[in-house]
Motif scaffolding. Structure first.
Motif, mmCIF file in Angstrom:
data_model
loop_
_atom_site.group_PDB
_atom_site.id
_atom_site.type_symbol
_atom_site.label_atom_id
_atom_site.label_comp_id
_atom_site.label_asym_id
_atom_site.label_seq_id
_atom_site.Cartn_x
_atom_site.Cartn_y
_atom_site.Cartn_z
ATOM 1 N N LEU A 50 0.824 -1.203 0.000
ATOM 2 C CA LEU A 50 0.000 0.000 0.000
ATOM 3 C C LEU A 50 0.862 1.258 0.000
ATOM 4 N N MET B 273 -5.484 -7.659 -5.280
ATOM 5 C CA MET B 273 -6.229 -6.726 -4.424
ATOM 6 C C MET B 273 -7.161 -7.436 -3.447
ATOM 7 N N GLU C 61 -6.874 -7.183 0.584
ATOM 8 C CA GLU C 61 -7.994 -6.732 1.418
ATOM 9 C C GLU C 61 -8.304 -7.748 2.512
ATOM 10 N N SER D 10 -10.381 -0.783 -1.020
ATOM 11 C CA SER D 10 -9.353 -0.318 -1.941
ATOM 12 C C SER D 10 -9.978 0.466 -3.096
#
Length: 156
Positions: free
Chosen positions: A66, A92, A96, A116
């Motif tokens: 990130l 992704m 998450e 996100s």
């Protein structure tokens, strides 16, 4: 006949040149998703949880995948919106899931909404700006936070 060919070629060249201008992404447009805004974590109202929004931001920002994190703590909920580095975008969902587990394990008494989604990140940044400028009271900010959380839950 040659004149017609020259005129047609000239018109085609002009149309092609102007059409590309409309679709051409400038450097600032391409970098919009990659710019780091690093918004400060905020609190809308005093809450029942002892979880600090600053601690949550540090925890999330420590993840190497990130590069930008927005944290908003409400009365019962904490919204965590983040941007994923480009080379990790194919993972992704896994990121998450990993982030959600990490936060729930470290802060079991908090209720997290993790996203996100760039639109959620923008809305969180706008909310932070309005709170910082004094345009929203704590109650209005809490209501807006709940709207953002509801928007995120509709997307999943």
């Amino acid at each position: 006949m040659k004149k017609m060919l020259v005129v047609t070629t000239a018109v085609f060249a002009m149309l092609t040149g102007t059409a590309c201008q409309g679709r051409d992404d400038t450097t600032s447009t391409r970098l919009a998703l990659m710019k780091t805004t690093n918004p400060e974590p905020i609190r809308t109202l005093d809450s029942n949880t002892k979880t600090s929004e600053k601690d949550v931001k540090k925890e999330v920002a420590s993840m190497p995948e990130l590069y930008d994190v927005a944290v908003i703590k409400g009365k019962k909920d904490i919204l965590v919106a983040y941007k994923v580095k480009h080379m990790y975008r194919f993972r992704m969902k896994a990121i998450e899931k990993k982030l959600t587990k990490k936060l729930e394990k470290k802060y079991p008494d908090a209720n997290f909404t993790v996203s996100s989604d760039y639109k959620i990140f923008l809305e969180a940044s706008r909310l932070k700006d309005e709170v910082k400028r004094g345009k929203m009271s704590g109650k209005e900010a809490e209501d807006r936070l709940q709207q953002i959380i509801k928007l995120q839950q509709e997307k999943t």
